[in-house]
Enzyme design. Structure first.
Site, PDB file in Angstrom:
ATOM      1  N   HIS A  71       1.369  -1.042  -0.276  1.00 49.01           N
ATOM      2  CA  HIS A  71       0.447  -0.041  -0.312  1.00 49.01           C
ATOM      3  C   HIS A  71       0.937   1.310  -0.156  1.00 49.01           C
ATOM      4  CE1 HIS A  71      -3.804  -2.218   1.292  1.00 49.01           C
ATOM      5  NE2 HIS A  71      -3.195  -2.243   0.532  1.00 49.01           N
ATOM      6  N   GLU A 112       0.797   4.275   1.605  1.00 51.85           N
ATOM      7  CA  GLU A 112       1.458   4.060   3.005  1.00 51.85           C
ATOM      8  C   GLU A 112       2.338   3.557   3.547  1.00 51.85           C
ATOM      9  OE1 GLU A 112      -3.581   4.108   3.406  1.00 51.85           O
ATOM     10  OE2 GLU A 112      -1.969   3.651   2.380  1.00 51.85           O
ATOM     11  N   CYS A 167      -7.068   1.618   5.513  1.00 51.24           N
ATOM     12  CA  CYS A 167      -6.699   0.020   5.739  1.00 51.24           C
ATOM     13  C   CYS A 167      -6.137  -0.340   6.786  1.00 51.24           C
ATOM     14  CB  CYS A 167      -6.414  -0.755   4.705  1.00 51.24           C
ATOM     15  SG  CYS A 167      -4.544  -1.618   4.730  1.00 51.24           S
TER      16      CYS A 167
END
Length: 145
Positions: A77, A79, A105
């Site tokens: 991801h 992030e 998430c």
């Protein structure tokens, strides 16, 4: 009109996401401290691995809904990539703000909490209530633009 700092960094995140190789959702992230960019990331396969844009999307093939079974994906991801990039260069993100195109998430929320991120600014939705619960419990300021 001059954008606010949040608007400015969110515009940068929109550019970063254009590097994404995910076939389902393009996400960009940037970590900022004292109005200075520390690291950025987008969602795509780990270094040296083939991207979904090259081999296809396993999640699509298996009909996995968004927000479920994160482990069945080649991509890291945005992030996570930004936090890893900061660590790779020896840059502390403690006390920083994470700007990201969509709500993190639960996996990214947990990483942000333990990395010392104190504020998260995002735009779009993501189907993960636990993420928001944990961020609230940890005292992370969450701003949706």
């Amino acid at each position: 009109m001059r954008p606010s700092w949040d608007e400015y960094f969110m515009q940068i995140v929109e550019l970063i996401k254009t590097r994404s190789t995910c076939l389902r959702r393009q996400i960009g992230a940037v970590i900022v401290k004292e109005k200075r960019i520390l690291a950025s990331g987008y969602n795509g396969a780990p270094v040296g691995c083939k991207h979904c844009s090259e081999v296809g999307c396993l999640r699509e093939k298996l009909n996995i809904p968004s927000g479920q079974r994160h482990e069945l994906c080649r991509a890291i991801h945005a992030e996570q990539n930004a936090i890893v990039q900061a660590a790779y260069s020896g840059t502390s993100v403690s006390g920083a703000t994470l700007y990201v195109t969509n709500q993190p998430c639960v996996l990214c929320a947990k990483l942000a909490i333990n990395a010392g991120i104190v504020r998260i600014v995002f735009n779009g939705d993501y189907p993960d209530e636990l993420s928001m619960t944990l961020l609230s419990e940890a005292g992370i300021e969450v701003v949706r633009l």
